[in-house]
Motif scaffolding. Sequence first.
Motif, mmCIF file in Angstrom:
data_model
loop_
_atom_site.group_PDB
_atom_site.id
_atom_site.type_symbol
_atom_site.label_atom_id
_atom_site.label_comp_id
_atom_site.label_asym_id
_atom_site.label_seq_id
_atom_site.Cartn_x
_atom_site.Cartn_y
_atom_site.Cartn_z
ATOM 1 N N THR A 68 0.832 -1.215 0.000
ATOM 2 C CA THR A 68 0.000 0.000 0.000
ATOM 3 C C THR A 68 0.856 1.250 0.000
ATOM 4 O OG1 THR A 68 -1.819 -1.096 1.177
ATOM 5 C CG2 THR A 68 -1.724 1.312 1.312
ATOM 6 N N PHE A 69 1.997 1.186 0.691
ATOM 7 C CA PHE A 69 2.802 2.390 0.923
ATOM 8 C C PHE A 69 3.960 2.556 -0.049
ATOM 9 C CE2 PHE A 69 0.861 1.315 5.008
ATOM 10 C CZ PHE A 69 0.211 2.508 5.292
ATOM 11 N N GLN A 70 4.025 1.732 -1.072
ATOM 12 C CA GLN A 70 5.115 1.887 -2.039
ATOM 13 C C GLN A 70 5.207 3.289 -2.639
ATOM 14 O OE1 GLN A 70 4.488 -2.011 -4.264
ATOM 15 N NE2 GLN A 70 6.690 -1.701 -4.437
ATOM 16 N N PRO A 71 4.064 3.959 -2.932
ATOM 17 C CA PRO A 71 4.186 5.306 -3.495
ATOM 18 C C PRO A 71 4.850 6.307 -2.546
ATOM 19 C CG PRO A 71 1.996 4.413 -3.912
ATOM 20 C CD PRO A 71 2.663 3.485 -2.945
ATOM 21 N N LEU A 72 4.940 5.991 -1.261
ATOM 22 C CA LEU A 72 5.511 6.928 -0.294
ATOM 23 C C LEU A 72 6.957 6.622 0.061
ATOM 24 C CD1 LEU A 72 2.579 7.359 2.276
ATOM 25 C CD2 LEU A 72 2.953 8.526 0.099
ATOM 26 N N LEU A 73 7.520 5.532 -0.475
ATOM 27 C CA LEU A 73 8.889 5.188 -0.119
ATOM 28 C C LEU A 73 9.872 6.178 -0.730
ATOM 29 C CD1 LEU A 73 9.092 1.295 -0.441
ATOM 30 C CD2 LEU A 73 9.061 2.673 1.635
ATOM 31 N N PRO A 74 10.696 6.813 0.099
ATOM 32 C CA PRO A 74 11.676 7.775 -0.435
ATOM 33 C C PRO A 74 12.843 7.062 -1.096
ATOM 34 C CG PRO A 74 11.945 7.537 1.934
ATOM 35 C CD PRO A 74 10.734 6.710 1.561
ATOM 36 N N GLY A 75 13.478 7.745 -2.027
ATOM 37 C CA GLY A 75 14.633 7.156 -2.675
ATOM 38 C C GLY A 75 15.806 7.017 -1.740
ATOM 39 N N SER A 76 15.998 8.021 -0.898
ATOM 40 C CA SER A 76 17.091 7.995 0.077
ATOM 41 C C SER A 76 16.524 8.480 1.411
ATOM 42 C CB SER A 76 18.237 8.908 -0.383
ATOM 43 O OG SER A 76 19.305 8.875 0.537
ATOM 44 N N PRO A 77 16.023 7.582 2.239
ATOM 45 C CA PRO A 77 15.312 7.989 3.453
ATOM 46 C C PRO A 77 16.231 8.578 4.522
ATOM 47 C CG PRO A 77 15.627 5.622 3.442
ATOM 48 C CD PRO A 77 16.099 6.118 2.101
ATOM 49 N N GLU A 78 15.696 9.516 5.279
ATOM 50 C CA GLU A 78 16.440 10.079 6.398
ATOM 51 C C GLU A 78 16.495 9.109 7.566
ATOM 52 O OE1 GLU A 78 15.007 13.864 7.608
ATOM 53 O OE2 GLU A 78 15.082 14.743 5.608
ATOM 54 N N ARG A 79 15.441 8.298 7.701
ATOM 55 C CA ARG A 79 15.357 7.312 8.775
ATOM 56 C C ARG A 79 15.003 5.953 8.174
ATOM 57 N NH1 ARG A 79 13.134 11.998 9.889
ATOM 58 N NH2 ARG A 79 11.274 11.331 8.766
ATOM 59 N N ASP A 80 15.230 4.900 8.914
ATOM 60 C CA ASP A 80 14.822 3.581 8.452
ATOM 61 C C ASP A 80 13.317 3.563 8.237
ATOM 62 O OD1 ASP A 80 17.438 2.919 8.847
ATOM 63 O OD2 ASP A 80 17.068 1.419 10.403
ATOM 64 N N GLN A 81 12.894 2.922 7.153
ATOM 65 C CA GLN A 81 11.481 2.770 6.832
ATOM 66 C C GLN A 81 11.083 1.316 7.115
ATOM 67 O OE1 GLN A 81 9.919 5.879 5.157
ATOM 68 N NE2 GLN A 81 11.757 6.355 6.349
ATOM 69 N N VAL A 82 10.051 1.122 7.916
ATOM 70 C CA VAL A 82 9.628 -0.219 8.323
ATOM 71 C C VAL A 82 8.185 -0.428 7.883
ATOM 72 C CG1 VAL A 82 9.295 -1.793 10.263
ATOM 73 C CG2 VAL A 82 11.190 -0.148 10.300
ATOM 74 N N LEU A 83 7.961 -1.426 7.039
ATOM 75 C CA LEU A 83 6.635 -1.695 6.488
ATOM 76 C C LEU A 83 6.212 -3.104 6.867
ATOM 77 C CD1 LEU A 83 8.587 -0.221 4.066
ATOM 78 C CD2 LEU A 83 6.301 0.204 3.176
ATOM 79 N N LEU A 84 5.119 -3.219 7.608
ATOM 80 C CA LEU A 84 4.673 -4.508 8.101
ATOM 81 C C LEU A 84 3.559 -5.092 7.253
ATOM 82 C CD1 LEU A 84 5.670 -2.784 10.720
ATOM 83 C CD2 LEU A 84 4.536 -4.589 12.002
ATOM 84 N N ASP A 85 3.547 -6.412 7.149
ATOM 85 C CA ASP A 85 2.343 -7.160 6.802
ATOM 86 C C ASP A 85 1.778 -7.641 8.134
ATOM 87 O OD1 ASP A 85 2.311 -6.930 4.054
ATOM 88 O OD2 ASP A 85 3.347 -8.817 3.692
ATOM 89 N N LEU A 86 0.713 -7.021 8.601
ATOM 90 C CA LEU A 86 0.156 -7.377 9.896
ATOM 91 C C LEU A 86 -0.329 -8.822 9.892
ATOM 92 C CD1 LEU A 86 -1.785 -4.049 10.388
ATOM 93 C CD2 LEU A 86 0.141 -4.813 11.783
#
Length: 301
Positions: A55-73
């Motif tokens: 769902t959140f792929q459109p929001l993933l930054p190319g070079s994130p400032e912080r770790d991005q954690v995406l769960l499958d609940l």
Amino acid sequence: MDVLQETALSAGPGLRREVITTELGPCAVRIQKAPEEHGNLADVYLHGAAGSWTTFQPLLPGSPERDQVLLDLPGWGDSTEGARIATATVEAMAGAVVEVLDDLGYGRWNLVGHSMGGVIALHLAAAWPERTLSVGAISPTAFGVAESARQPKRGLTSLPWFVGMLLLMRAMAALGAWGLALIRGVGTTPLMRLLLSPLFSDTGSVPAEVIRGLGRDARPVAFCAAARAIARYNFAQWDRIRCPVLAIRGANDAFTPQSDLDQLASVVSRIRTVTVRRCGHFAIAEQPAVVQELVDELRLR
């Protein structure tokens, strides 16, 4: 713990996949590491009852400032095997998220939740205020959905599309594997775009991959369990939230009415509510740039 390097479905950054055991069963999680260490802080994304981490792929930054954690609940996406979601509460689902984040070594987090994930994110902020820095709740299915799940006949007037989907999911859940197979079959046909039209402002502009993805992510049993959990949740707990909160809904959102945002604002003290034009329940898919800008502003507050 299972660890796997993979690449996002769309052209984008590499993600590390792990599977972490929780009280509700194994939970698959994708992690996009930031180029530089940022302590034990992460941006955490929680999907809804009709989604997965994708769902959140459109929001993933190319070079994130912080770790991005995406769960499958537990119960959705890659976290269906061994999931114990039949009686899962919002509190239990939030607890599973904390188990994952503790295992990964994160002590603080910014949360972004969509639909049911927005409700879980708000509970996390209330139950772990010292660890939650901000919450972006995108179309949180809260007060209206809870009432409609408790009283579907009344909900036919206030949230007819939600009640219709709930009844459909109950029917598919009763069919077991046959129901899931039926949804998967329809998901590959043009009929799925028509069936999902209530979720969007303009279904014709939504990429085909998004439509197919929603078909793949449909989990009737988990959807019904989530509706029960939200129906039984005590929203008064949200008066303990102390961090900044952004609540977004689409102008044509069939699941999150404006009254939900108004009621949320009466409970949460530090909140900004925004209605985004030209989108429905999935603003992330229809207006990703707008959503990203609003979330970025939230984290700078």
